[in-house]
Design an enzyme around this catalytic site. Structure first.
Site, PDB file in Angstrom:
ATOM      1  N   PRO A   1       0.782  -1.224   0.000  1.00 13.85           N
ATOM      2  CA  PRO A   1       0.000   0.000   0.000  1.00 13.85           C
ATOM      3  C   PRO A   1       0.824   1.290   0.000  1.00 13.85           C
ATOM      4  O   PRO A   1       1.862   1.371   0.637  1.00 13.85           O
ATOM      5  CB  PRO A   1      -0.828  -0.109   1.287  1.00 13.85           C
ATOM      6  CG  PRO A   1      -0.174  -1.153   2.108  1.00 13.85           C
ATOM      7  CD  PRO A   1       0.498  -2.082   1.152  1.00 13.85           C
ATOM      8  N   ASN A   2       0.313   2.225  -0.753  1.00 19.03           N
ATOM      9  CA  ASN A   2       0.828   3.605  -0.852  1.00 19.03           C
ATOM     10  C   ASN A   2       2.102   3.723  -1.690  1.00 19.03           C
ATOM     11  O   ASN A   2       2.573   4.830  -1.943  1.00 19.03           O
ATOM     12  CB  ASN A   2       1.037   4.224   0.545  1.00 19.03           C
ATOM     13  CG  ASN A   2      -0.238   4.207   1.360  1.00 19.03           C
ATOM     14  OD1 ASN A   2      -1.281   4.631   0.863  1.00 19.03           O
ATOM     15  ND2 ASN A   2      -0.199   3.693   2.575  1.00 19.03           N
TER      16      ASN A   2
ATOM     17  N   ARG B   1       5.066  10.910  -2.750  1.00 17.93           N
ATOM     18  CA  ARG B   1       4.876  10.559  -1.340  1.00 17.93           C
ATOM     19  C   ARG B   1       6.168  10.760  -0.552  1.00 17.93           C
ATOM     20  O   ARG B   1       7.170  10.081  -0.838  1.00 17.93           O
ATOM     21  CB  ARG B   1       4.451   9.091  -1.244  1.00 17.93           C
ATOM     22  CG  ARG B   1       4.286   8.592   0.168  1.00 17.93           C
ATOM     23  CD  ARG B   1       4.123   7.071   0.211  1.00 17.93           C
ATOM     24  NE  ARG B   1       4.022   6.617   1.576  1.00 17.93           N
ATOM     25  CZ  ARG B   1       4.275   5.369   1.970  1.00 17.93           C
ATOM     26  NH1 ARG B   1       4.640   4.445   1.097  1.00 17.93           N
ATOM     27  NH2 ARG B   1       4.170   5.057   3.238  1.00 17.93           N
TER      28      ARG B   1
ATOM     29  N   TYR C   1      11.399   8.741   0.711  1.00 16.38           N
ATOM     30  CA  TYR C   1      11.378   7.692  -0.320  1.00 16.38           C
ATOM     31  C   TYR C   1      12.013   8.115  -1.650  1.00 16.38           C
ATOM     32  O   TYR C   1      12.088   7.293  -2.572  1.00 16.38           O
ATOM     33  CB  TYR C   1       9.926   7.250  -0.563  1.00 16.38           C
ATOM     34  CG  TYR C   1       9.283   6.657   0.675  1.00 16.38           C
ATOM     35  CD1 TYR C   1       9.758   5.472   1.226  1.00 16.38           C
ATOM     36  CD2 TYR C   1       8.218   7.294   1.310  1.00 16.38           C
ATOM     37  CE1 TYR C   1       9.191   4.935   2.371  1.00 16.38           C
ATOM     38  CE2 TYR C   1       7.638   6.757   2.453  1.00 16.38           C
ATOM     39  CZ  TYR C   1       8.128   5.581   2.979  1.00 16.38           C
ATOM     40  OH  TYR C   1       7.569   5.046   4.114  1.00 16.38           O
TER      41      TYR C   1
ATOM     42  N   ASN D   1       8.051  -5.671  -1.315  1.00 13.43           N
ATOM     43  CA  ASN D   1       8.006  -4.552  -0.377  1.00 13.43           C
ATOM     44  C   ASN D   1       6.591  -4.514   0.195  1.00 13.43           C
ATOM     45  O   ASN D   1       5.675  -4.013  -0.441  1.00 13.43           O
ATOM     46  CB  ASN D   1       8.347  -3.221  -1.055  1.00 13.43           C
ATOM     47  CG  ASN D   1       8.435  -2.085  -0.035  1.00 13.43           C
ATOM     48  OD1 ASN D   1       7.924  -2.202   1.081  1.00 13.43           O
ATOM     49  ND2 ASN D   1       9.084  -0.993  -0.409  1.00 13.43           N
TER      50      ASN D   1
ATOM     51  N   ALA E   1       3.355  -0.877   4.659  1.00 10.58           N
ATOM     52  CA  ALA E   1       2.867  -0.883   6.052  1.00 10.58           C
ATOM     53  C   ALA E   1       2.407  -2.266   6.500  1.00 10.58           C
ATOM     54  O   ALA E   1       2.414  -2.561   7.705  1.00 10.58           O
ATOM     55  CB  ALA E   1       1.739   0.135   6.215  1.00 10.58           C
TER      56      ALA E   1
ATOM     57  N   GLU F   1      12.568  -9.632   1.158  1.00 12.07           N
ATOM     58  CA  GLU F   1      11.819  -8.480   1.689  1.00 12.07           C
ATOM     59  C   GLU F   1      12.673  -7.235   1.488  1.00 12.07           C
ATOM     60  O   GLU F   1      13.858  -7.235   1.856  1.00 12.07           O
ATOM     61  CB  GLU F   1      11.545  -8.698   3.183  1.00 12.07           C
ATOM     62  CG  GLU F   1      10.846  -7.516   3.851  1.00 12.07           C
ATOM     63  CD  GLU F   1      10.739  -7.684   5.378  1.00 12.07           C
ATOM     64  OE1 GLU F   1      10.887  -8.817   5.879  1.00 12.07           O
ATOM     65  OE2 GLU F   1      10.543  -6.665   6.052  1.00 12.07           O
TER      66      GLU F   1
ATOM     67  N   HIS G   1      12.895  -2.791   1.611  1.00 13.60           N
ATOM     68  CA  HIS G   1      12.348  -1.491   2.009  1.00 13.60           C
ATOM     69  C   HIS G   1      13.226  -0.397   1.425  1.00 13.60           C
ATOM     70  O   HIS G   1      14.457  -0.521   1.417  1.00 13.60           O
ATOM     71  CB  HIS G   1      12.294  -1.360   3.529  1.00 13.60           C
ATOM     72  CG  HIS G   1      11.428  -2.403   4.152  1.00 13.60           C
ATOM     73  ND1 HIS G   1      10.056  -2.322   4.168  1.00 13.60           N
ATOM     74  CD2 HIS G   1      11.744  -3.583   4.734  1.00 13.60           C
ATOM     75  CE1 HIS G   1       9.566  -3.400   4.745  1.00 13.60           C
ATOM     76  NE2 HIS G   1      10.567  -4.191   5.095  1.00 13.60           N
TER      77      HIS G   1
ATOM     78  N   ARG H   1      13.482   4.614  11.955  1.00 11.83           N
ATOM     79  CA  ARG H   1      12.274   5.449  11.951  1.00 11.83           C
ATOM     80  C   ARG H   1      11.435   5.168  13.208  1.00 11.83           C
ATOM     81  O   ARG H   1      11.960   4.755  14.220  1.00 11.83           O
ATOM     82  CB  ARG H   1      11.515   5.211  10.647  1.00 11.83           C
ATOM     83  CG  ARG H   1      12.374   5.543   9.417  1.00 11.83           C
ATOM     84  CD  ARG H   1      11.646   5.276   8.116  1.00 11.83           C
ATOM     85  NE  ARG H   1      10.457   6.121   7.998  1.00 11.83           N
ATOM     86  CZ  ARG H   1       9.483   5.892   7.112  1.00 11.83           C
ATOM     87  NH1 ARG H   1       9.567   4.844   6.282  1.00 11.83           N
ATOM     88  NH2 ARG H   1       8.436   6.685   7.049  1.00 11.83           N
TER      89      ARG H   1
HETATM   90  C1  DQA Z   1       8.478   0.937   3.492  1.00  7.82           C
HETATM   91  C2  DQA Z   1       8.602   1.177   4.996  1.00  7.82           C
HETATM   92  C3  DQA Z   1       7.258   0.996   5.684  1.00  7.82           C
HETATM   93  O1  DQA Z   1       7.387   1.251   7.078  1.00  7.82           O
HETATM   94  C4  DQA Z   1       6.227   1.959   5.124  1.00  7.82           C
HETATM   95  O2  DQA Z   1       4.973   1.720   5.696  1.00  7.82           O
HETATM   96  C5  DQA Z   1       6.164   1.939   3.637  1.00  7.82           C
HETATM   97  C6  DQA Z   1       7.397   1.797   2.869  1.00  7.82           C
HETATM   98  C7  DQA Z   1       9.799   1.241   2.754  1.00  7.82           C
HETATM   99  O3  DQA Z   1       9.908   0.816   1.602  1.00  7.82           O
HETATM  100  O4  DQA Z   1      10.667   1.926   3.284  1.00  7.82           O
HETATM  101  O5  DQA Z   1       5.112   2.120   3.049  1.00  7.82           O
HETATM  102  O6  DQA Z   1       8.179  -0.444   3.283  1.00  7.82           O
END
Ligand code: DQA
Length: 146
Positions: A10-11, A18, A23, A73, A76, A100, A102, A109
């Site tokens: 998501p997002n 964003r 990011y 990825n 959240a 996995e 990020h 964070r």
């Molecule tokens: C994320 C880190 C997560 O905590 C966050 O909710 C994201 C992006 C990252 O790629 O750094 O949406 O997965």
């Protein structure tokens, strides 16, 4: 042709606008182009994004059914989705690689980002290198597959 599934939660469809301080300013299309540039012959990049937990779980089933390595990825969902964790476990229990990734370093964070319910069932984790986290994951998959 082996497809490498690059699955984004998501997002992440809003990358580019964003929180660019966290990011970066690259979009998912930029990421796709970068990964395609590094994919060796015989391996295709299949990059997807969804805000829907059920859809993401379905894509992990697809990885199992098509014996595809995965770069995930979970965004959240990383921090609380036991359903996604169980689906990710199906991938690695099938003997497939699941990395996995990020973009940011969640450990640097907020406290709630310090927990990943996915990591224990992933083959490995790469975080904190911006889009290079995905490129490093692709390199890891290529090395493992030979
Ligand atoms: C994320 C880190 C997560 O905590 C966050 O909710 C994201 C992006 C990252 O790629 O750094 O949406 O997965």
């Amino acid at each position: 042709m082996v497809s490498i599934l690059v699955l984004n939660g998501p997002n992440l469809g809003r990358l580019g606008s964003r929180e660019p301080d966290v990011y970066g300013s690259g979009t998912l299309d930029d990421l796709r182009i970068a990964l395609e540039g590094e994919a060796p012959a015989g391996r295709a990049i299949d990059l997807r994004q969804t805000n829907d937990e059920a859809e993401l779980i379905g894509w992990l089933y697809e990885a199992v059914d098509t014996a595809s390595p995965v770069i995930l990825n979970p965004a959240a969902f990383t921090h609380y989705s036991y359903a996604l964790r169980d689906a990710a476990a199906l991938v690695t229990q099938a003997g497939l690689i699941l990395v996995e990734v990020h973009i940011s370093n969640p450990h640097a964070r907020e406290q709630f980002r310090h927990t990943s319910v996915i990591s224990a069932v992933a083959t490995g984790v790469i975080a904190g290198f911006g889009f290079d986290s995905y490129l490093l994951a692709l390199d890891a998959i290529n090395r493992k597959l030979g």
